[in-house]
Scaffold this motif. Structure first.
Motif, PDB file in Angstrom:
ATOM      1  N   GLY A  21      40.214  11.476  24.661  1.00 33.45           N
ATOM      2  CA  GLY A  21      38.967  10.768  24.363  1.00 33.45           C
ATOM      3  C   GLY A  21      38.192  11.436  23.234  1.00 33.45           C
ATOM      4  N   LYS A  22      38.136  12.770  23.259  1.00 34.27           N
ATOM      5  CA  LYS A  22      37.426  13.505  22.212  1.00 34.27           C
ATOM      6  C   LYS A  22      38.110  13.320  20.858  1.00 34.27           C
ATOM      7  CE  LYS A  22      35.309  17.195  24.968  1.00 34.27           C
ATOM      8  NZ  LYS A  22      35.233  18.662  25.170  1.00 34.27           N
ATOM      9  N   ARG A  23      39.451  13.241  20.872  1.00 35.89           N
ATOM     10  CA  ARG A  23      40.178  13.091  19.616  1.00 35.89           C
ATOM     11  C   ARG A  23      39.983  11.708  19.007  1.00 35.89           C
ATOM     12  NH1 ARG A  23      45.256  16.751  21.650  1.00 35.89           N
ATOM     13  NH2 ARG A  23      44.359  18.724  20.948  1.00 35.89           N
ATOM     14  N   PHE A  24      39.834  10.705  19.834  1.00 44.15           N
ATOM     15  CA  PHE A  24      39.558   9.366  19.303  1.00 44.15           C
ATOM     16  C   PHE A  24      38.163   9.326  18.672  1.00 44.15           C
ATOM     17  CE2 PHE A  24      43.223   7.691  21.622  1.00 44.15           C
ATOM     18  CZ  PHE A  24      43.647   6.700  20.753  1.00 44.15           C
ATOM     19  N   LEU A  25      37.195   9.988  19.316  1.00 43.39           N
ATOM     20  CA  LEU A  25      35.839  10.028  18.754  1.00 43.39           C
ATOM     21  C   LEU A  25      35.824  10.804  17.443  1.00 43.39           C
ATOM     22  CD1 LEU A  25      33.702  10.687  21.975  1.00 43.39           C
ATOM     23  CD2 LEU A  25      33.843   8.559  20.654  1.00 43.39           C
ATOM     24  N   SER A  26      36.552  11.926  17.423  1.00 40.59           N
ATOM     25  CA  SER A  26      36.584  12.721  16.188  1.00 40.59           C
ATOM     26  C   SER A  26      37.361  11.995  15.092  1.00 40.59           C
ATOM     27  CB  SER A  26      37.189  14.103  16.456  1.00 40.59           C
ATOM     28  OG  SER A  26      38.504  14.007  16.955  1.00 40.59           O
ATOM     29  N   PHE A  27      38.297  11.115  15.483  1.00 38.95           N
ATOM     30  CA  PHE A  27      39.013  10.310  14.486  1.00 38.95           C
ATOM     31  C   PHE A  27      38.031   9.382  13.772  1.00 38.95           C
ATOM     32  CE2 PHE A  27      41.063   6.246  13.405  1.00 38.95           C
ATOM     33  CZ  PHE A  27      42.006   6.685  12.483  1.00 38.95           C
ATOM     34  N   LEU A  28      37.179   8.715  14.530  1.00 35.79           N
ATOM     35  CA  LEU A  28      36.175   7.822  13.923  1.00 35.79           C
ATOM     36  C   LEU A  28      35.268   8.612  12.982  1.00 35.79           C
ATOM     37  CD1 LEU A  28      35.176   5.719  17.080  1.00 35.79           C
ATOM     38  CD2 LEU A  28      36.737   5.054  15.235  1.00 35.79           C
ATOM     39  N   TRP A  61      45.501   2.064   5.242  1.00 32.82           N
ATOM     40  CA  TRP A  61      45.801   3.455   5.600  1.00 32.82           C
ATOM     41  C   TRP A  61      44.996   3.918   6.822  1.00 32.82           C
ATOM     42  CZ3 TRP A  61      50.098   5.397   4.306  1.00 32.82           C
ATOM     43  CH2 TRP A  61      50.724   5.001   3.124  1.00 32.82           C
ATOM     44  N   ILE A  62      43.821   3.353   6.988  1.00 27.81           N
ATOM     45  CA  ILE A  62      43.066   3.685   8.216  1.00 27.81           C
ATOM     46  C   ILE A  62      43.811   3.173   9.434  1.00 27.81           C
ATOM     47  CG2 ILE A  62      40.950   3.196   9.521  1.00 27.81           C
ATOM     48  CD1 ILE A  62      39.445   3.144   6.844  1.00 27.81           C
ATOM     49  N   SER A  63      44.328   1.927   9.347  1.00 24.20           N
ATOM     50  CA  SER A  63      45.084   1.369  10.481  1.00 24.20           C
ATOM     51  C   SER A  63      46.387   2.140  10.702  1.00 24.20           C
ATOM     52  CB  SER A  63      45.371  -0.113  10.248  1.00 24.20           C
ATOM     53  OG  SER A  63      46.178  -0.298   9.091  1.00 24.20           O
ATOM     54  N   ASN A  64      46.964   2.667   9.618  1.00 21.90           N
ATOM     55  CA  ASN A  64      48.184   3.473   9.742  1.00 21.90           C
ATOM     56  C   ASN A  64      47.908   4.747  10.550  1.00 21.90           C
ATOM     57  OD1 ASN A  64      51.111   3.954   8.463  1.00 21.90           O
ATOM     58  ND2 ASN A  64      50.019   5.898   8.423  1.00 21.90           N
ATOM     59  N   GLU A  65      46.802   5.419  10.201  1.00 26.97           N
ATOM     60  CA  GLU A  65      46.450   6.667  10.903  1.00 26.97           C
ATOM     61  C   GLU A  65      46.040   6.386  12.348  1.00 26.97           C
ATOM     62  OE1 GLU A  65      47.233   9.381   9.080  1.00 26.97           O
ATOM     63  OE2 GLU A  65      47.773   7.725   7.739  1.00 26.97           O
ATOM     64  N   LEU A  66      45.344   5.266  12.550  1.00 25.73           N
ATOM     65  CA  LEU A  66      44.957   4.892  13.911  1.00 25.73           C
ATOM     66  C   LEU A  66      46.197   4.605  14.756  1.00 25.73           C
ATOM     67  CD1 LEU A  66      42.784   4.224  15.993  1.00 25.73           C
ATOM     68  CD2 LEU A  66      42.705   1.893  15.065  1.00 25.73           C
ATOM     69  N   SER A  67      47.189   3.975  14.153  1.00 27.17           N
ATOM     70  CA  SER A  67      48.441   3.676  14.868  1.00 27.17           C
ATOM     71  C   SER A  67      49.153   4.968  15.276  1.00 27.17           C
ATOM     72  CB  SER A  67      49.359   2.823  13.994  1.00 27.17           C
ATOM     73  OG  SER A  67      48.759   1.584  13.685  1.00 27.17           O
ATOM     74  N   LEU A  68      49.169   5.931  14.359  1.00 29.40           N
ATOM     75  CA  LEU A  68      49.777   7.229  14.677  1.00 29.40           C
ATOM     76  C   LEU A  68      49.071   7.871  15.869  1.00 29.40           C
ATOM     77  CD1 LEU A  68      50.259   8.781  11.099  1.00 29.40           C
ATOM     78  CD2 LEU A  68      52.064   7.973  12.636  1.00 29.40           C
ATOM     79  N   ALA A 115      42.258  16.535  10.794  1.00 30.39           N
ATOM     80  CA  ALA A 115      42.323  17.112   9.452  1.00 30.39           C
ATOM     81  C   ALA A 115      43.684  16.810   8.835  1.00 30.39           C
ATOM     82  CB  ALA A 115      42.084  18.617   9.509  1.00 30.39           C
ATOM     83  N   VAL A 116      44.736  16.896   9.649  1.00 28.77           N
ATOM     84  CA  VAL A 116      46.085  16.574   9.181  1.00 28.77           C
ATOM     85  C   VAL A 116      46.177  15.095   8.822  1.00 28.77           C
ATOM     86  CG1 VAL A 116      48.514  16.384   9.866  1.00 28.77           C
ATOM     87  CG2 VAL A 116      47.215  18.431  10.446  1.00 28.77           C
ATOM     88  N   LEU A 117      45.643  14.222   9.665  1.00 33.35           N
ATOM     89  CA  LEU A 117      45.680  12.778   9.379  1.00 33.35           C
ATOM     90  C   LEU A 117      44.920  12.452   8.090  1.00 33.35           C
ATOM     91  CD1 LEU A 117      45.158  11.196  12.935  1.00 33.35           C
ATOM     92  CD2 LEU A 117      47.295  11.489  11.669  1.00 33.35           C
TER      93      LEU A 117
END
Length: 343
Positions: A63-70, A130-137, A114-116
């Motif tokens: 959950g924290k990683r999804f928030l930090s992704f946004l 590319w945002i959808s690509n990283e979200l898919s990963l 940071a890697v994404l």
């Protein structure tokens, strides 16, 4: 020594978690490849990072990683739009993103996102594609990690074994206390008896917390409450041993207390609610008060110590009574075989 260290280290390895990481990372990479997602290897790394020791920890970190992704996407879009795609702008991105993650307590998502974000830098684009690509990963990697970690075998059997060992440890200490009361200075309570008790308590508490964090729906705090109660009782037993070391004679009342402790030892069990024992303790206290006054200063001091021991025993038994009274209906149904005190 090195061989023993190596054996202990090998025992501590979580082989199930290792297998999950290996298999999950492979599945994530293959899935991303199959779906035509770029940088598919990153999905495997995300799976590796997502598989934690417990179910709750895995879900919380995901959950924290999804928030930090946004947060990373918003920051990257802003920084790269203003400063273009270069090493300098990536450094500014890290400064802002990492600082914001620490402020928002999202540190677990820093390395992965940071890697994404380097993919944006390489492709020189923060477009929707590319945002959808990283979200898919992220979805594939984290999703497979969470799914695999839904299976973590319970350690209830090991906890029950710890309970039995703890009870045996405490019964042995109580038996030694009962004997030492009648032989002041000759039969001191062995301090080393507390070492296995403390080791078993620490191991059991660790397993109880792990069990609670691996159970998402049911209430498994019972084992934690039980171990904490026994730990508090162990502290009281230590104090009783200190009192016994100060006794120099064997007053008549010492025999009653010794017999009472022996009875506690015989009835010591997880399902003993201590009510009958507390009633007997109150009777002994009344008998103490009815006894003739001590005939010497030495007897007076020893009887005072014996009364302190009785108070400690009362606190010892009250801990068990309060533990039982605090159990919820669910805990009583799931863990407590509602039965009368054993004798």
């Amino acid at each position: 020594m090195n061989l023993l260290f190596t054996k202990n280290s090998i025992k501590k390895i979580n082989y199930i978690q290792l297998i999950k990481i290996a298999i999950g990372s492979c599945i994530a990479i293959l899935s991303a490849d199959k779906l035509g997602i770029h940088y598919s290897a990153s999905a495997g790394i995300i799976t590796l990072l997502s598989i934690q020791s417990t179910k709750k920890e895995t879900i919380l970190i995901t959950g924290k990683r999804f928030l930090s992704f946004l947060l990373s996407v918003a920051t990257a879009f802003l920084i790269f739009s203003l400063l273009k795609f270069n090493a300098f702008s990536f450094g500014i991105f890290l400064l802002v993103f990492v600082g914001a993650c620490y402020l928002m307590k999202l540190e677990d998502g820093i390395a992965m996102n940071a890697v994404l974000t380097t993919h944006f830098l390489i492709e020189k684009s923060v477009s929707f594609y590319w945002i959808s690509n990283e979200l898919s990963l992220l979805i594939i990697g984290a999703g497979i990690g969470v799914l695999l970690n839904l299976y973590i075998p319970r350690n209830t059997l090991a906890i029950k074994q710890n309970q039995l060992m703890i009870e045996e440890d405490m019964k042995l200490i109580l038996s030694n206390i009962s004997t030492a009361l009648l032989a002041p200075g000759k039969e001191p309570v062995k301090v080393q008896l507390f070492q296995p008790l403390e080791a078993h308590l620490n191991e059991a508490l660790s397993r109880a917390y792990e069990n609670m964090n691996n159970t998402l729906l049911s209430d498994t705090r019972y084992y934690i409450q039980y171990m904490q109660m026994r730990k508090s009782q162990g502290t009281i037993l230590k104090r009783i041993c200190t009192h016994i070391a100060s006794i120099t004679t064997v007053p008549r009342q010492a025999h009653k207390i010794s017999d009472f402790i022996a009875h506690i030892t015989r009835t010591f069990h997880e399902y003993n609610n201590a009510l009958t024992l507390l009633e007997r303790l109150q009777e002994i206290k009344l008998e103490f008060k009815a006894d003739p006054l001590p005939g010497s200063r030495e007897e007076f001091e020893d009887r005072a110590i014996l009364f302190q021991i009785l108070n400690e025993l009362e606190a010892f038994l009250l801990l068990k009574k309060e533990f039982v009274m605090a159990l919820t209906d669910t805990q009583l149904q799931n863990y407590w075989k509602q039965q009368n005190e054993r004798s």
